[in-house]
Every structure is written in structure tokens, then in C-alpha cells.
Design an enzyme around this catalytic site. Structure first.
Site, short mmCIF file in Angstrom:
data_model
loop_
_atom_site.label_atom_id
_atom_site.label_comp_id
_atom_site.label_asym_id
_atom_site.label_seq_id
_atom_site.Cartn_x
_atom_site.Cartn_y
_atom_site.Cartn_z
N ASN A 32 33.31 11.86 52.45
CA ASN A 32 33.56 13.14 51.70
C ASN A 32 35.03 13.66 51.54
O ASN A 32 35.54 13.99 50.62
CB ASN A 32 32.42 14.10 52.04
CG ASN A 32 31.05 13.95 51.36
OD1 ASN A 32 30.93 14.22 49.96
ND2 ASN A 32 30.28 13.66 52.18
N LYS A 79 31.43 28.16 73.29
CA LYS A 79 31.52 27.53 71.73
C LYS A 79 32.42 28.20 70.78
O LYS A 79 33.14 28.11 70.08
CB LYS A 79 30.09 27.38 71.40
CG LYS A 79 29.23 26.30 71.52
CD LYS A 79 27.96 26.34 71.11
CE LYS A 79 27.05 25.07 71.70
NZ LYS A 79 25.70 25.05 71.36
N ARG A 106 28.09 20.21 63.56
CA ARG A 106 27.98 21.37 64.71
C ARG A 106 27.42 22.56 63.61
O ARG A 106 28.05 22.72 62.72
CB ARG A 106 29.05 21.93 65.21
CG ARG A 106 29.38 20.51 66.17
CD ARG A 106 30.83 20.87 67.08
NE ARG A 106 31.26 19.60 67.91
CZ ARG A 106 30.40 19.17 69.00
NH1 ARG A 106 29.49 20.35 69.52
NH2 ARG A 106 30.81 18.10 69.68
N HIS A 122 25.23 19.17 51.89
CA HIS A 122 23.98 18.52 52.51
C HIS A 122 23.28 17.62 51.75
O HIS A 122 23.25 17.75 50.73
CB HIS A 122 23.08 19.83 53.12
CG HIS A 122 21.84 19.48 53.39
ND1 HIS A 122 22.00 19.12 54.90
CD2 HIS A 122 20.74 19.42 53.27
CE1 HIS A 122 20.72 18.66 55.15
NE2 HIS A 122 19.86 18.77 54.28
C1 GRF Z 1 27.01 13.34 54.40
O1 GRF Z 1 25.80 12.76 54.27
C2 GRF Z 1 26.99 14.89 54.10
O2 GRF Z 1 26.07 15.14 53.30
C3 GRF Z 1 26.57 15.22 55.61
O3 GRF Z 1 27.16 14.20 56.55
C4 GRF Z 1 27.51 12.98 55.83
C5 GRF Z 1 28.80 12.86 56.09
O4 GRF Z 1 29.37 11.60 55.46
N1 GRF Z 1 26.67 16.34 56.06
P1 GRF Z 1 30.97 11.59 55.42
O5 GRF Z 1 31.47 11.81 57.01
O6 GRF Z 1 31.49 12.37 54.60
O7 GRF Z 1 30.97 10.07 55.16
#
Ligand code: GRF
Length: 219
Positions: free
Chosen positions: A17, A68, A94, A112
Site C-alpha cells: 500500500n 507504549k 499496532r 482495512h
Molecule cells: C493490507 O491488507 C492492509 O489492508 C492491512 O494490512 C495489509 C498490509 O499490506 N491493514 P501491505 O503491507 O500494504 O502490502
């Protein structure tokens, strides 16, 4: 050209991402720049992507801090020092705590891999397969203190087949993650998001543009 939106990205792993966001910026389709990548795992592949694109990165691990909150305060310091205006959680494994949320009110976004509020937490794709839903997808939302509970910005849907596995559904959803995360950031950068309670209003968006069904429905 309006000023570029200064992004700080937090990631724990693969970073696809993060890559999709960087690609949109480099293609000139997203008026932003990534000021800093912070990972909490030195082995996170996201770091290789940062190196390749000459993006500054840091590895910070909670166990190096007294609490934390101290860990998140350090993250805040590093982000603020670089003028970050929007914090992107791109596979950051986290729960984000108060110090970060207070320093960046309604300025932290997460992606998500399910249609929230269904299937929050870990393995959203496996939860969807196991439940037997016929449609799942992904959600970009503003982050609050809960687990995947903040105001929803944009969602995309995919069909789920009874033959799907966690892997096959994850792959289908991931393609759309890479489209909607940069899109949500673009909307933010353009000042088109307004939060009213738990509802995010998007100016200039018609209903038919709010849902992506892939593949398109026939008939
Ligand atoms: C993705 O599926 C995102 O939705 C979730 O964690 C994964 C991260 O994938 N929160 P990447 O590290 O971006 O490839």
C-alpha cells in the site's frame, strides 16, 4: 499548484500500500510527498521500497521505549519535525495510542481488508471466507482509539466465491486497496472530506461512484 500534502507512513511489513501511494505521487496523480516512513520491524520490506524511492525511513521498536505511550510520542516527534500533516497506517500492526491521535486529530488514516464494521481486527479476509459472505472488500477510515472503528472514508467491494481461500480473496481485495487508499488521500489533500460525528461527507461524489464492484455486474 497548491502545496503538497506532507505524509508520514507507518508500516510493519510488505508495504504494497505504501508502494501504491508512492506510485500515485510519482505519476503526478497525488499532490503529496512522503516525508518519512516509520517501521516497527527492521525486516519490513517497506524499507526496501523507501530506499528505492529515496524516502527517509526510521525503524522504531516499542521495546526500546519505557512505555507504549513513549513509543508513540517519539513517533509524533519524528513526524512533526518533518512537517507531516497526514499520517498513513499502511499495514501497521499496532493499535495506535492517544499521544499520536491527540497530536494528529482526524489526521490518521488506516486501510482495512474488509467492509467495516464487519470483520475488524486481524485476518479480515479469512473472517469473511469463514463466515461465507458473498461480498467483501476494503475500507479506508480515520483512526480512533478502537480497533478499526473510526469514521469510514471510502470502501470498495469484491465478490466472494465459496471456493475462495484466504489467499485468493486477499489478492482480489489488495488490488482495490491499492486504488482506494491513494484516492482517500487525494480527497483529503483536496479538502473534500468533512467529518460529522461518525460520518465522513465527501464533496463532489455521487452515489454511483462510491461503490466499486469488480468484476462489473452483468445484465
Ligand atoms: C493490507 O491488507 C492492509 O489492508 C492491512 O494490512 C495489509 C498490509 O499490506 N491493514 P501491505 O503491507 O500494504 O502490502
Amino acid at each position: 499548484m497548491p502545496e503538497k500534502l506532507a505524509l508520514g507512513v507507518l508500516a510493519s511489513g510488505r508495504g504494497s500500500n505504501f508502494q501504491a501511494i508512492v506510485d500515485e505521487i510519482e505519476a503526478g496523480r497525488l499532490n503529496a510527498s512522503v516525508k518519512l516512513l516509520i517501521v516497527d520491524d527492521p525486516k519490513a520490506f517497506a524499507v526496501e521500497r523507501a530506499k528505492k524511492h529515496s524516502i527517509e525511513y526510521l525503524c522504531l521498536q516499542p521495546r526500546e521505549f519505557s512505555s507504549k505511550d513513549a513509543f508513540f510520542l517519539k513517533i509524533v516527534d519524528e513526524l512533526k519535525m518533518r512537517g507531516v500533516k497526514l499520517v498513513i497506517l499502511a499495514g501497521f500492526m499496532r493499535i495506535v495510542r492517544r499521544p499520536l491521535l491527540d497530536a494528529f486529530p482526524h489526521q490518521v488514516m488506516n486501510i482495512h481488508p474488509a467492509l467495516l464494521p464487519s470483520f475488524p481486527g486481524l485476518h479480515g479476509q479469512k473472517q469473511a471466507v469463514d463466515y461465507g459472505v458473498k461480498i467483501s472488500g476494503c475500507t479506508v477510515h480515520f483512526v480512533d482509539e478502537g480497533m478499526d472503528t473510526g469514521p469510514v472514508i471510502i470502501q470498495a467491494a469484491v465478490p466472494v466465491s465459496p471456493d475462495d481461500t484466504e489467499e485468493s480473496l486477499s489478492a482480489r481485495i489488495l488490488k482495490l486497496e491499492h486504488r482506494i487508499f491513494p484516492e482517500a488521500i487525494r480527497l483529503y489533500a483536496e479538502g473534500r472530506l468533512r467529518i460529522e460525528g461518525s460520518v465522513v461527507r465527501i464533496s463532489g461524489y455521487g452515489l454511483d461512484e462510491g461503490l466499486i464492484v469488480n468484476p462489473p455486474l452483468r445484465g
